[in-house]
Design a protein around this motif. Structure first.
Motif, PDB file in Angstrom:
ATOM      1  N   ASP A  41      -7.566 -44.713  20.369  1.00 51.86           N
ATOM      2  CA  ASP A  41      -7.806 -44.909  18.943  1.00 51.86           C
ATOM      3  C   ASP A  41      -8.829 -46.018  18.714  1.00 51.86           C
ATOM      4  O   ASP A  41      -9.516 -46.063  17.694  1.00 51.86           O
ATOM      5  N   CYS A  50      -7.266 -42.353  12.471  1.00 52.04           N
ATOM      6  CA  CYS A  50      -5.812 -42.372  12.667  1.00 52.04           C
ATOM      7  C   CYS A  50      -5.479 -43.237  13.876  1.00 52.04           C
ATOM      8  O   CYS A  50      -5.979 -42.995  14.978  1.00 52.04           O
ATOM      9  N   THR A  95       0.694 -36.440  24.074  1.00 54.80           N
ATOM     10  CA  THR A  95       0.737 -35.023  23.715  1.00 54.80           C
ATOM     11  C   THR A  95      -0.637 -34.448  23.352  1.00 54.80           C
ATOM     12  O   THR A  95      -0.895 -33.280  23.590  1.00 54.80           O
ATOM     13  N   ALA A  96      -1.496 -35.241  22.737  1.00 56.32           N
ATOM     14  CA  ALA A  96      -2.797 -34.746  22.261  1.00 56.32           C
ATOM     15  C   ALA A  96      -2.637 -33.644  21.214  1.00 56.32           C
ATOM     16  O   ALA A  96      -3.510 -32.807  21.048  1.00 56.32           O
ATOM     17  N   GLN A  97      -1.516 -33.618  20.522  1.00 55.50           N
ATOM     18  CA  GLN A  97      -1.255 -32.538  19.569  1.00 55.50           C
ATOM     19  C   GLN A  97      -1.493 -32.941  18.115  1.00 55.50           C
ATOM     20  O   GLN A  97      -1.646 -32.073  17.256  1.00 55.50           O
ATOM     21  N   VAL A  98      -1.488 -34.240  17.850  1.00 58.07           N
ATOM     22  CA  VAL A  98      -1.549 -34.661  16.450  1.00 58.07           C
ATOM     23  C   VAL A  98      -2.912 -34.337  15.828  1.00 58.07           C
ATOM     24  O   VAL A  98      -2.981 -33.837  14.708  1.00 58.07           O
ATOM     25  N   GLY A 126      -7.767 -40.358  18.217  1.00 59.05           N
ATOM     26  CA  GLY A 126      -7.904 -40.495  19.657  1.00 59.05           C
ATOM     27  C   GLY A 126      -7.548 -39.164  20.303  1.00 59.05           C
ATOM     28  O   GLY A 126      -6.915 -38.314  19.694  1.00 59.05           O
ATOM     29  N   MET A 130       0.877 -44.252  10.782  1.00 54.52           N
ATOM     30  CA  MET A 130       2.270 -44.040  10.421  1.00 54.52           C
ATOM     31  C   MET A 130       3.099 -44.786  11.448  1.00 54.52           C
ATOM     32  O   MET A 130       2.897 -44.613  12.649  1.00 54.52           O
ATOM     33  N   ALA A 159      -2.150 -40.104  22.378  1.00 53.10           N
ATOM     34  CA  ALA A 159      -1.494 -41.409  22.349  1.00 53.10           C
ATOM     35  C   ALA A 159      -0.860 -41.624  23.712  1.00 53.10           C
ATOM     36  O   ALA A 159      -0.314 -40.674  24.286  1.00 53.10           O
TER      37      ALA A 159
HETATM   38  N1  LIG Z   1       1.943 -42.258  13.951  1.00 48.35           N
HETATM   39  C1  LIG Z   1       0.621 -42.090  13.949  1.00 48.35           C
HETATM   40  N2  LIG Z   1      -0.148 -42.710  13.035  1.00 48.35           N
HETATM   41  C2  LIG Z   1      -1.505 -42.549  13.020  1.00 48.35           C
HETATM   42  N3  LIG Z   1      -2.151 -41.783  13.890  1.00 48.35           N
HETATM   43  C3  LIG Z   1      -1.442 -41.133  14.845  1.00 48.35           C
HETATM   44  C4  LIG Z   1      -0.023 -41.241  14.929  1.00 48.35           C
HETATM   45  N4  LIG Z   1       0.393 -40.487  15.965  1.00 48.35           N
HETATM   46  C5  LIG Z   1      -0.714 -39.942  16.508  1.00 48.35           C
HETATM   47  N5  LIG Z   1      -1.838 -40.322  15.837  1.00 48.35           N
HETATM   48  C6  LIG Z   1      -3.245 -39.936  16.124  1.00 48.35           C
HETATM   49  O1  LIG Z   1      -3.252 -38.747  16.888  1.00 48.35           O
HETATM   50  C7  LIG Z   1      -3.822 -38.959  18.170  1.00 48.35           C
HETATM   51  C8  LIG Z   1      -3.097 -38.112  19.195  1.00 48.35           C
HETATM   52  O2  LIG Z   1      -1.746 -38.512  19.306  1.00 48.35           O
HETATM   53  P1  LIG Z   1      -0.639 -37.675  20.123  1.00 48.35           P
HETATM   54  O3  LIG Z   1      -0.732 -36.269  19.662  1.00 48.35           O
HETATM   55  O4  LIG Z   1       0.658 -38.332  19.764  1.00 48.35           O
HETATM   56  O5  LIG Z   1      -0.970 -37.799  21.590  1.00 48.35           O
HETATM   57  C9  LIG Z   1      -3.771 -40.456  18.381  1.00 48.35           C
HETATM   58  O6  LIG Z   1      -4.787 -40.888  19.261  1.00 48.35           O
HETATM   59  C10 LIG Z   1      -3.952 -40.973  16.949  1.00 48.35           C
HETATM   60  O7  LIG Z   1      -5.331 -40.953  16.579  1.00 48.35           O
END
Ligand SMILES: Nc1ncnc2c1ncn2[C@@H]1O[C@H](COP(=O)(O)O)[C@@H](O)[C@H]1O
Ligand SMILES: Cc1cc2nc3c(=O)[nH]c(=O)nc-3n(C[C@H](O)[C@H](O)[C@H](O)COP(=O)(O)OP(=O)(O)OC[C@H]3O[C@@H](n4cnc5c(N)ncnc54)[C@H](O)[C@@H]3O)c2cc1C
Lengths: 265, 397
Positions: free
Chosen positions: A44, A12, A131-134, A123, A67, A126
């Motif tokens: 990522d 992702c 957030t590290a929540q995805v 990752g 996305m 982001a």
């Molecule tokens: N829009 C997106 N499309 C693809 N991967 C995403 C997206 N947003 C977050 N991720 C993945 O989720 C991880 C954590 O993202 P976040 O939770 O936004 O800090 C990132 O390092 C990506 O691997």
């Protein structure tokens, strides 16, 4: 011998503005737009590298999934030039304004439409939202096990990945059966630079694009309407930096500093 | 959708300038939006003519918002101790609970925890739900997540707080996803809006360059992870009374697909730079590993932890867990002493919220001085040993 099967891996990848360029003007409270570049989220890149290394070891494929708006195609081509085999862009105006809840819904739907997989790599976080929540949210949505902050993959046998998970006080040794999801920290590897062959492939590859309809998304669950959190205000942080420069000889500077930091001694 | 009121728009172009994503252009004196728009909202705030608004579809508001009441804190326990952030959460949790006139509860998960629950009471918890079970000896997202989810479903607190630690940031998203509610990461300020009980959650984004206030108005509970060392713990009061409840999870909720075989701990006071009061950090200016030893000595004289820039970590003078910054840790000590660090934005975002920042650098134009409280322009090979020596003298070491 332990049975080793090829892995189908989804990485992702998010396109983010380069954090060093993003600033709010404290007076007008507006974002400075000048020269803000879009890059692949640095974590990522490590996720992608780990996916490509696993593929090289065990066989299989690496699909880069993002996305984002149409221009996020750029990070997917970047991913292909660094070793990804396929690229999928989930893109629709209806996705705009998604928080992590709506993002994991959308990514999960896209992953289900895309077909079977063994491992998803994200990752750690982001660098725009931090957030590290995805990753964890996506694991829960897909009802697969996940482990965060992987700093090392130590083995893969009988469908089980052995890994080190970075913790605040050291690291844990963990095992996870596949299919599963991991998020990685930068310590895990040194990402390669794009190969010439990769670049050629990236140029030619047609990127599969999925709309909200293609993934069968419920309109109430995506984008801003599907988000559980709302940003109600943005503002510039206050800096306390007094910038008091301590002058004089080294001895004098050190004496002044000692007096200033006395409360902490 | 971004709505533009064409009547109200005066075509001033401020929104066009403000938009980071190049999504707005003024065409024939009226603003137009294109598909680059991410609905971030910065243009809405900037528009003096009030011509811009963001349309949200009417949210299916959870019908029973009012049935959620009380503040709940996840108290982290690992390797024989309650993480300090748990007491800080009880500090802010107590404030919010008193304001709302509701109880404050804590959830404590682990194995062989002794009287940790009583400790939580002394720091302000009215009730502690504790599960002391061998299945919780090691942290696993699934088991910890299952139990917290179940307790929340039963107790229905309006607010749930956890530390933005490795553990909190790993499994709280699972709980929020299971409960279909919002979660705000790494908050540095929390307030409850008196009118409607909505939790206003403020946090840094874009590596600390921007602060954002976030609310979760339509679903419950309102969940947040909170950055360690930002909230204040109350002084513990051994005389405080509270109820300790041994919660019994269903057997199937104690199953995890992930197995933790063991933990390898680094020396606590050296590595966990997110908990210390004092951090001495070194960068490329130290020249080599031996030079970096000066940082360790200064840190030792102050009983502080050792931090590092990425340049120092990449040179293998010190291990990655010491790295401060965007791809390392975010720290928040009372005193941060940066030696031979230029102050690249990726480093600064990880330490700029420290109470007092001292910068020692030979280049008067180094950007680190922009965030410094006190700056010394000088050769660190002279300044740092002198400083260490004088501190030792002053402390009579
Ligand atoms: N829009 C997106 N499309 C693809 N991967 C995403 C997206 N947003 C977050 N991720 C993945 O989720 C991880 C954590 O993202 P976040 O939770 O936004 O800090 C990132 O390092 C990506 O691997
Ligand atoms: C995606 C990304 C993520 C990153 N993440 C991080 C991160 O998490 N953390 C991080 O720290 N960096 C990070 N960086 C790297 C960052 O951009 C800088 O390269 C790094 O912080 C520089 O480290 P430094 O200040 O030690 O080295 P330099 O920039 O080389 O600075 C050394 C400083 O020491 C001074 N100096 C030299 N000799 C002496 C002396 N004798 N006495 C006094 N002063 C002296 C010099 O004047 C100079 O200012 C990241 C970069 C990228 C692209």
């Amino acid at each position: 011998m332990d049975q080793i099967q090829p892995m189908n891996i989804i990485v992702c990848i998010k396109q983010v503005p380069d954090a060093k360029d993003v600033r709010l003007d404290p007076k007008t409270n507006t974002m400075a737009r000048e020269g803000v570049e879009s890059i692949m989220n640095p974590f990522d890149r490590h996720a992608l590298e780990e996916g490509v290394r696993l593929k090289e070891l065990y066989g299989g494929t690496v699909t880069a999934l993002s996305m984002g708006p149409p221009q996020a195609e750029a990070v997917l081509r970047d991913a292909v030039s660094c070793g990804a085999d396929e690229a999928v862009l989930v893109s629709d105006r209806a996705f705009a304004g998604a928080d992590t809840w709506a993002t994991t819904y959308t990514l999960a739907k896209a992953i289900q439409v895309n077909g079977p997989f063994d491992l998803i790599i994200c990752g750690k976080q982001a660098i725009d939202g931090d957030t590290a929540q995805v990753g964890p949210g996506l694991g829960k949505r897909l009802d697969i096990p996940y482990v965060s902050y992987i700093r090392k993959i130590t083995g893969f046998a009988d469908g089980v990945l052995a890994m080190h998970r970075l913790m605040d006080d050291g690291y844990d040794e963990v095992e996870m059966p596949l299919p599963g999801l991991i998020t990685v920290v930068k310590e895990i590897n040194e990402p390669r630079i794009p190969s010439l062959k990769g670049k050629m492939k990236a140029k030619k590859l047609s990127i599969k694009t999925l709309s909200a309809e293609d993934i069968g998304a419920d309109p109430a669950s995506i984008g801003l309407p599907g988000s559980t959190t709302q940003v109600v205000k943005v503002f510039a942080p206050e800096f306390k930096g007094e910038r008091a420069m301590l002058e004089g000889s080294v001895e004098e500077q050190v004496e002044q500093l000692l007096n200033k930091i006395e409360p902490y001694l | 959708m971004l709505r533009i009121d064409k009547e109200a728009c005066i075509g001033c172009g401020v929104c066009e300038e403000v938009c980071t994503f190049g999504a707005i252009a003024v065409v024939d004196g009226v603003a137009e939006v294109n598909e680059q728009c991410t609905l971030c909202g910065s243009c809405v705030d900037s528009c003096e003519a009030d011509a811009l608004s963001i349309e949200t579809a009417a949210k299916s508001v959870q019908a029973d918002l009012h049935r959620w009441s009380g503040i709940m804190v996840y108290a982290e326990y690992r390797h024989g101790r309650v993480a300090p952030v748990s007491f800080e959460l009880l500090g802010i949790g107590r404030k919010l609970a008193d304001q709302q006139k509701v109880p404050l509860s804590a959830v404590l998960l682990g194995f062989g925890m002794g009287d940790a629950a009583a400790e939580l009471v002394s720091y302000g918890a009215d009730t502690v739900f504790q599960v002391d079970d061998p299945a919780l000896e090691h942290f696993t997202d699934e088991i910890y997540g299952n139990i917290l989810e179940d307790i929340i479903q039963e107790q229905k607190p309006e607010v749930v707080l956890a530390g933005a630690t490795a553990i909190g940031r790993s499994f709280i998203p699972l709980v929020a996803t299971a409960l279909a509610t919002g979660l705000t990461a790494d908050c540095t300020r929390l307030e409850i809006r008196a009118e409607d009980g909505v939790l206003l959650q403020t946090r840094p984004a874009f590596g600390g360059n921007i602060m954002a206030t976030i609310e979760c108005s339509a679903t419950r509970p309102q969940m947040a992870t909170v950055r360690p060392r930002v909230m204040k713990a109350a002084a513990p009061d051994q005389a405080r009374k509270g109820e300790i409840i041994n919660y019994r999870p269903a057997a199937e909720r104690l199953q995890s697909r992930v197995r933790v075989l063991g933990s390898v701990l680094e020396e606590q006071d050296q590595v966990n730079i997110t908990e210390g009061d004092i951090i001495v950090a070194g960068g490329r200016g130290l020249d080599n590993e031996k030079g970096f030893g000066l940082i360790k000595e200064l840190a030792a004289s102050l009983d502080g932890a050792v931090g590092a820039s990425r340049a120092a970590v990449d040179s293998a003078w010190i291990a990655y867990p010491h790295q401060v910054g965007q791809t390392g840790k975010t720290v928040n000590p009372k005193l941060y002493i940066a030696c031979g660090i230029s102050g690249a934005i990726q480093h600064v975002v990880g330490m700029q919220s420290s109470e007092t920042i001292v910068a020692i650098n030979k280049d008067p134009n180094a950007p680190i001085f922009d965030v410094a409280t006190y700056g010394i322009v000088g050769d660190l090979f002279e300044v740092v040993p002198k400083l260490t020596e004088r501190i030792r003298e002053r402390k009579g070491q």
